[in-house]
Write a protein that holds these residues in place. Sequence first.
Motif, short mmCIF file in Angstrom:
data_model
loop_
_atom_site.label_atom_id
_atom_site.label_comp_id
_atom_site.label_asym_id
_atom_site.label_seq_id
_atom_site.Cartn_x
_atom_site.Cartn_y
_atom_site.Cartn_z
N PHE A 58 -6.78 -19.60 -67.42
CA PHE A 58 -6.16 -19.18 -66.16
C PHE A 58 -6.18 -17.66 -65.95
CE2 PHE A 58 -4.24 -23.18 -67.49
CZ PHE A 58 -4.46 -23.96 -66.36
N ALA A 59 -6.58 -16.92 -66.96
CA ALA A 59 -6.46 -15.47 -66.90
C ALA A 59 -7.23 -14.86 -65.73
CB ALA A 59 -6.93 -14.85 -68.22
N HIS A 60 -8.46 -15.34 -65.48
CA HIS A 60 -9.26 -14.71 -64.43
C HIS A 60 -8.87 -15.16 -63.03
CE1 HIS A 60 -11.48 -18.47 -65.10
NE2 HIS A 60 -12.02 -18.31 -63.91
N PHE A 61 -7.88 -16.06 -62.91
CA PHE A 61 -7.38 -16.46 -61.60
C PHE A 61 -6.25 -15.56 -61.11
CE2 PHE A 61 -8.45 -21.09 -62.87
CZ PHE A 61 -9.78 -20.89 -62.54
N ILE A 62 -5.66 -14.81 -62.01
CA ILE A 62 -4.41 -14.11 -61.72
C ILE A 62 -4.55 -13.06 -60.63
CG2 ILE A 62 -2.62 -12.60 -62.69
CD1 ILE A 62 -3.04 -14.13 -65.37
N HIS A 63 -5.65 -12.35 -60.63
CA HIS A 63 -5.76 -11.18 -59.74
C HIS A 63 -6.62 -11.43 -58.50
CE1 HIS A 63 -3.59 -8.89 -62.68
NE2 HIS A 63 -4.46 -9.20 -63.62
N GLY A 64 -6.90 -12.68 -58.19
CA GLY A 64 -7.67 -12.95 -56.97
C GLY A 64 -8.60 -14.14 -57.13
N GLN A 65 -9.38 -14.37 -56.11
CA GLN A 65 -10.29 -15.51 -56.12
C GLN A 65 -11.66 -15.10 -55.59
OE1 GLN A 65 -9.59 -18.57 -53.11
NE2 GLN A 65 -8.12 -17.25 -52.06
N LYS A 66 -12.69 -15.73 -56.14
CA LYS A 66 -14.06 -15.52 -55.67
C LYS A 66 -14.76 -16.88 -55.61
CE LYS A 66 -14.48 -10.80 -57.44
NZ LYS A 66 -15.20 -9.89 -58.37
N PRO A 67 -14.33 -17.73 -54.68
CA PRO A 67 -14.93 -19.07 -54.60
C PRO A 67 -16.40 -19.01 -54.21
CG PRO A 67 -13.57 -18.66 -52.68
CD PRO A 67 -13.34 -17.51 -53.61
N MET A 68 -17.17 -20.00 -54.65
CA MET A 68 -18.59 -20.02 -54.33
C MET A 68 -18.85 -20.66 -52.97
SD MET A 68 -19.98 -23.04 -56.83
CE MET A 68 -19.48 -24.77 -56.57
N ALA A 69 -17.88 -21.43 -52.46
CA ALA A 69 -18.08 -22.10 -51.18
C ALA A 69 -16.75 -22.37 -50.50
CB ALA A 69 -18.83 -23.42 -51.38
N THR A 70 -16.79 -22.37 -49.17
CA THR A 70 -15.69 -22.91 -48.38
C THR A 70 -16.04 -24.36 -48.10
OG1 THR A 70 -15.22 -20.77 -47.34
CG2 THR A 70 -14.44 -22.74 -46.19
N MET A 71 -15.09 -25.24 -48.30
CA MET A 71 -15.37 -26.67 -48.11
C MET A 71 -14.29 -27.29 -47.23
SD MET A 71 -15.92 -29.72 -50.93
CE MET A 71 -17.57 -29.17 -51.40
N VAL A 72 -14.73 -27.93 -46.16
CA VAL A 72 -13.84 -28.65 -45.26
C VAL A 72 -14.04 -30.14 -45.52
CG1 VAL A 72 -13.18 -29.06 -42.87
CG2 VAL A 72 -14.09 -26.83 -43.54
N THR A 73 -12.99 -30.81 -45.91
CA THR A 73 -13.07 -32.26 -46.12
C THR A 73 -11.96 -32.96 -45.34
OG1 THR A 73 -11.53 -32.55 -48.00
CG2 THR A 73 -13.76 -31.78 -48.51
N CYS A 74 -12.11 -34.25 -45.22
CA CYS A 74 -11.03 -35.06 -44.64
C CYS A 74 -9.86 -35.08 -45.61
CB CYS A 74 -11.54 -36.48 -44.38
SG CYS A 74 -10.34 -37.52 -43.51
N ALA A 75 -8.66 -35.24 -45.08
CA ALA A 75 -7.46 -35.29 -45.91
C ALA A 75 -7.27 -36.65 -46.60
CB ALA A 75 -6.22 -34.98 -45.05
N ASP A 76 -8.14 -37.59 -46.32
CA ASP A 76 -8.05 -38.95 -46.86
C ASP A 76 -7.90 -38.94 -48.38
OD1 ASP A 76 -9.08 -41.64 -47.84
OD2 ASP A 76 -9.23 -41.96 -45.67
N SER A 77 -6.99 -39.76 -48.90
CA SER A 77 -6.71 -39.77 -50.34
C SER A 77 -7.86 -40.31 -51.18
CB SER A 77 -5.45 -40.62 -50.62
OG SER A 77 -5.67 -41.98 -50.30
N ARG A 78 -8.83 -40.96 -50.53
CA ARG A 78 -9.97 -41.49 -51.28
C ARG A 78 -11.05 -40.45 -51.53
NH1 ARG A 78 -10.77 -46.29 -47.07
NH2 ARG A 78 -10.33 -44.47 -45.74
#
Length: 233
Positions: A58-78
Amino acid sequence: MQKFSFVVLIAFLLNTASLMAESPASINKSEKDQVREIVRHVLESNEKFVNGLPPEYFAHFIHGQKPMATMVTCADSRLHTHALDIHPDGDLFLVRNIGNQVSTAEGSIEYGIRHLHTPVLFIIGHSSCGAVEAAMSKPAHLEPSIWRELDTINVVGHKSDDPAEVKASVESNVNHQVSSALKKYATEVKAGHLTIIGGVYDFRNDYSQGSGRLVMINVNGETDPAEIRKNTK
């Protein structure tokens, strides 16, 4: 009083010696017992997650984020990220709403693209989408707030009990959302800074490629399967 009861419930769960990993069953149980088992299930799942990782994970999450993609999905639990990214932590700037729509999550998507500078925007629909089926059949009992969130779902046909029409409508909606995103982010796409990809998470095996397969159906507006394979393989 309600706050006190909730604190007591959480304290009870945290001190429970043995927690069940299986999804909680709700048959013949009181509402209170169902809530207890649901929270218990979530807490144990989190416990297993934490125990399966080294503390430095978890150490490299503490000071920010650098995601590789933005992803839009349905909220469906499946539909959940483990089907699309086995280790999604830090990888995906995830936006969820009914019908995997662009307009109902515009600010979140814009943050991922224009502030986190992700080079890919995924828009992921799925088999048997309830939001798409509702947009097809227009049931009278839905609340106004839900209807407002169905406004920009694009469907073909009205037979929500016809798997072929639902599949076609799921595809139509994904393509419509990609088209909307292409208009909004035309500058980024033209400059080569952003690729917009539409896909369908197919747990029904509608595409005969195996249940649970992610099928790419649109890349920057291109919907020809041969061209998509060329650009994504």
